[in-house]
Design a protein around this motif. Structure first.
Motif, PDB file in Angstrom:
ATOM      1  N   LYS A 240      26.521  36.998  43.856  1.00 60.72           N
ATOM      2  CA  LYS A 240      27.639  37.465  44.527  1.00 60.72           C
ATOM      3  C   LYS A 240      27.828  36.768  45.925  1.00 60.72           C
ATOM      4  CE  LYS A 240      27.514  41.805  42.018  1.00 60.72           C
ATOM      5  NZ  LYS A 240      27.286  43.439  42.178  1.00 60.72           N
TER       6      LYS A 240
ATOM      7  N   ASN B 145      29.333  26.205  29.869  1.00 60.79           N
ATOM      8  CA  ASN B 145      30.553  26.983  30.576  1.00 60.79           C
ATOM      9  C   ASN B 145      30.398  26.497  32.209  1.00 60.79           C
ATOM     10  OD1 ASN B 145      30.756  28.480  28.417  1.00 60.79           O
ATOM     11  ND2 ASN B 145      29.632  30.392  29.016  1.00 60.79           N
TER      12      ASN B 145
ATOM     13  N   GLU C 141      33.582  24.780  34.107  1.00 63.14           N
ATOM     14  CA  GLU C 141      34.146  25.038  35.352  1.00 63.14           C
ATOM     15  C   GLU C 141      34.027  24.343  36.582  1.00 63.14           C
ATOM     16  OE1 GLU C 141      35.723  27.915  36.000  1.00 63.14           O
ATOM     17  OE2 GLU C 141      35.494  28.676  33.821  1.00 63.14           O
TER      18      GLU C 141
ATOM     19  N   LYS D 281      37.209  22.381  37.364  1.00 65.06           N
ATOM     20  CA  LYS D 281      38.392  22.936  38.013  1.00 65.06           C
ATOM     21  C   LYS D 281      38.271  22.672  39.458  1.00 65.06           C
ATOM     22  CE  LYS D 281      38.621  26.307  34.509  1.00 65.06           C
ATOM     23  NZ  LYS D 281      38.290  27.744  34.254  1.00 65.06           N
ATOM     24  N   GLU D 282      36.580  22.238  39.943  1.00 66.81           N
ATOM     25  CA  GLU D 282      36.519  22.123  41.341  1.00 66.81           C
ATOM     26  C   GLU D 282      36.444  20.643  42.025  1.00 66.81           C
ATOM     27  OE1 GLU D 282      36.630  24.682  43.372  1.00 66.81           O
ATOM     28  OE2 GLU D 282      36.242  26.340  41.730  1.00 66.81           O
TER      29      GLU D 282
ATOM     30  N   GLN E  63      30.998  28.898  43.251  1.00 68.89           N
ATOM     31  CA  GLN E  63      32.141  29.460  42.687  1.00 68.89           C
ATOM     32  C   GLN E  63      32.248  29.048  40.946  1.00 68.89           C
ATOM     33  OE1 GLN E  63      35.656  28.389  44.811  1.00 68.89           O
ATOM     34  NE2 GLN E  63      34.661  29.110  46.872  1.00 68.89           N
ATOM     35  N   ALA E  64      31.932  27.768  40.651  1.00 73.82           N
ATOM     36  CA  ALA E  64      32.015  27.251  39.238  1.00 73.82           C
ATOM     37  C   ALA E  64      30.727  28.006  38.607  1.00 73.82           C
ATOM     38  CB  ALA E  64      31.656  25.761  39.394  1.00 73.82           C
TER      39      ALA E  64
ATOM     40  N   HIS F 295      29.329  30.907  39.346  1.00 72.03           N
ATOM     41  CA  HIS F 295      29.736  32.434  39.080  1.00 72.03           C
ATOM     42  C   HIS F 295      30.460  32.653  37.935  1.00 72.03           C
ATOM     43  CE1 HIS F 295      30.548  36.495  40.466  1.00 72.03           C
ATOM     44  NE2 HIS F 295      31.919  36.079  40.388  1.00 72.03           N
ATOM     45  N   ARG F 296      31.483  31.611  37.794  1.00 75.52           N
ATOM     46  CA  ARG F 296      32.453  32.048  36.743  1.00 75.52           C
ATOM     47  C   ARG F 296      31.862  31.620  35.177  1.00 75.52           C
ATOM     48  NH1 ARG F 296      35.844  29.003  40.338  1.00 75.52           N
ATOM     49  NH2 ARG F 296      35.810  27.199  39.028  1.00 75.52           N
TER      50      ARG F 296
ATOM     51  N   GLY G  90      28.871  32.615  34.168  1.00 75.80           N
ATOM     52  CA  GLY G  90      28.181  33.547  33.426  1.00 75.80           C
ATOM     53  C   GLY G  90      26.620  33.824  33.444  1.00 75.80           C
TER      54      GLY G  90
END
Length: 482
Positions: free
Chosen positions: A14, A76, A80, A83-84, A191-192, A194-195, A197
């Motif tokens: 977090k 995963n 992600e 996307k960055e 951020q990637a 974190h998404r 999992g």
């Protein structure tokens, strides 16, 4: 228009704002414009990050997952990261001064790095059955414990993803500290992640200066440290970690030698040496730094080098057509100017290119410094190439194996067999003949950090093994004599 990401500390997956405001101002190296005031994690945040990684290791919430589960989560993560890409490429070009054409390449390759690691652990597995009998003896890889990942500023996203992917693949939990000079792309990577999992505590990140790094690497809860950076910082880490017997992988500095033989193709040699010297705006650890040239071709090579150097476009790191951007920050430019002045005082003559005249920028004119018996004491980490004549090959090898060295070496010759014999005498983890590419020569590449260039080495298989130790489990044999 680039809006820098907020500098956040990540604990248990977090994000929260890094609590302390720093004096460091993060600037656009192309113009000197202030883009953000740096922020550091507080001591309390650092402690919570260390605690989170420790608890996640102790209850095995990550490494107890099967290899297939870990690999799937890494896949995963790879998805992600795609996307960055744009954010990462732009952030790195502004943080490091490396041309965006290069940072785009790094950013687009991050997902493939992670997928490759995932496939490696799928094919390798975590355990081996040594004896498939009622005793059932099994050898199992397990992570040593929480890993500290200490990152450099010159290739920020590549280094965080490479180190993080291998640590996670091995089952290690992590505490990451990016360089305070290049913290932005790490936020997009987090951020990637974190998404993707990952479980809480598997990935933690703190922001700030070297003092935070010293706190982390001296903490006995950290069991492995993977760091890329300066020799001075590496020595400090080794000293701090020694009290805890922490495992180390330290990739440090090296003034990498190149030997140019009399029969070398001088046009190819000049092209490769200039490309090698200015890649990443001259800011990569395996760049050729000191070139020993057979005296009979010395003058001609300098002529060829000058032609290649002036053909390079020096410009904004945000322009696709730029070959050489600014160096990352003001202190880097100051140090390079000081090192160049030292060479001039030794008698070096210099050839320099034109640079944009922007007073607040950090452009450093790419430079060839040439002369007799030039000596480099500290690593030159920027676009300076030194050229020194030699009379015989034995002396050239002696010179190559002196000073700050150990990462890489280069040999230029038309006689490949003779070049290979010479390369085998150079004390470095990687020696290339007639080329200066950044990429490994083969997917089997492994290289040690020789002399004072570090501890350990790199190569994909080595890095994956670094984070784990073997545990053997089974029923003891009966009736043994002792």
């Amino acid at each position: 228009m680039f809006n820098p990401p907020e500098l956040k500390t990540w604990i248990n997956g977090k994000p929260e704002i890094s609590e302390n405001e720093d004096k460091l101002l993060l600037r656009d190296p192309n113009t000197g414009e202030i883009l953000q005031q740096s922020r550091s994690s507080s001591p309390e945040q650092v402690e919570r990050a260390l605690k989170a990684a420790t608890l996640a290791h102790q209850d095995a919430r990550w490494y107890s997952k099967s290899v297939l589960e870990r690999a799937d989560t890494l896949d995963n993560f790879a998805n992600e990261l795609l996307k960055e890409e744009q954010n990462i490429a732009l952030a790195d070009a502004l943080n490091s001064g490396v041309p965006i054409s290069v940072t785009k390449g790094f950013a687009s390759g991050l997902s493939e790095i992670v997928r490759d690691v995932a496939n490696r652990i799928r094919s390798r597995g975590d355990s081996v059955i040594v004896e498939d009998s009622p005793r059932r003896i099994i050898k199992q890889r397990i992570p040593w414990g929480p890993a500290a990942l200490i990152l450099p500023w010159n290739a920020p996203s590549f280094m965080i993803v490479k180190k993080l992917a291998y640590a996670l693949a091995a089952g290690a939990t992590t505490v990451i500290k990016p360089s305070s000079f290049s913290p932005w792309s790490a936020q997009y990577v987090m951020q990637a992640a974190h998404r993707a999992g990952f479980p809480q505590g598997a990935i933690n990140l703190v922001t700030g200066s070297g003092s935070l790094g010293r706190t982390i690497v001296s903490d006995p809860r950290v069991r492995t440290i993977s760091m890329t950076g300066s020799t001075q910082t590496g020595k400090q880490i080794a000293s701090s970690a020694g009290a805890n017997l922490t495992r180390l992988q330290l990739e440090l500095g090296s003034n990498n030698p190149a030997i140019v033989c009399e029969d070398a193709n001088l046009q190819l040699t000049a092209d490769e040496l200039i490309k090698g010297a200015v890649k990443l705006s001259g800011q990569w650890c395996e760049a050729p730094r000191r070139v020993y040239v057979q005296r009979n071709v010395y003058e001609e090579l300098i002529k060829q080098l000058k032609e290649k150097l002036v053909a390079q476009k020096v410009g904004s790191s945000l322009e696709d057509s730029t070959d050489i951007g600014p160096v990352a920050y003001a202190e880097r430019k100051i140090e390079l100017e000081s090192q160049l002045q030292n060479l001039i005082e030794q008698g070096a003559k210099v050839i320099r290119t034109q640079i944009p005249l922007l007073p607040q920028s950090t452009f450093f004119a790419p430079t060839i410094a040439y002369g007799e018996n030039l000596e480099l004491e500290e690593e030159i980490f920027g676009p300076i190439l030194t050229i020194i004549p030699y009379n015989d090959e034995a002396n050239a090898i002696l010179l190559a194996n002196s000073g700050a060295r150990g990462l890489a070496g280069y040999v230029f010759t038309e006689d490949i067999e003779a070049g290979r014999e010479m390369a085998l005498q150079i004390e470095a983890g990687e020696v290339k003949i007639n080329g200066t590419s950044v990429l490994d020569m083969t997917d089997q590449s492994e290289q040690g950090f020789f002399a004072n260039s570090g501890i350990g080495g790199h190569g994909d298989a080595y890095v994956l093994e670094f984070f784990t130790g073997w545990r053997i489990v089974g029923t003891d044999a009966e009736g043994l004599p002792i």
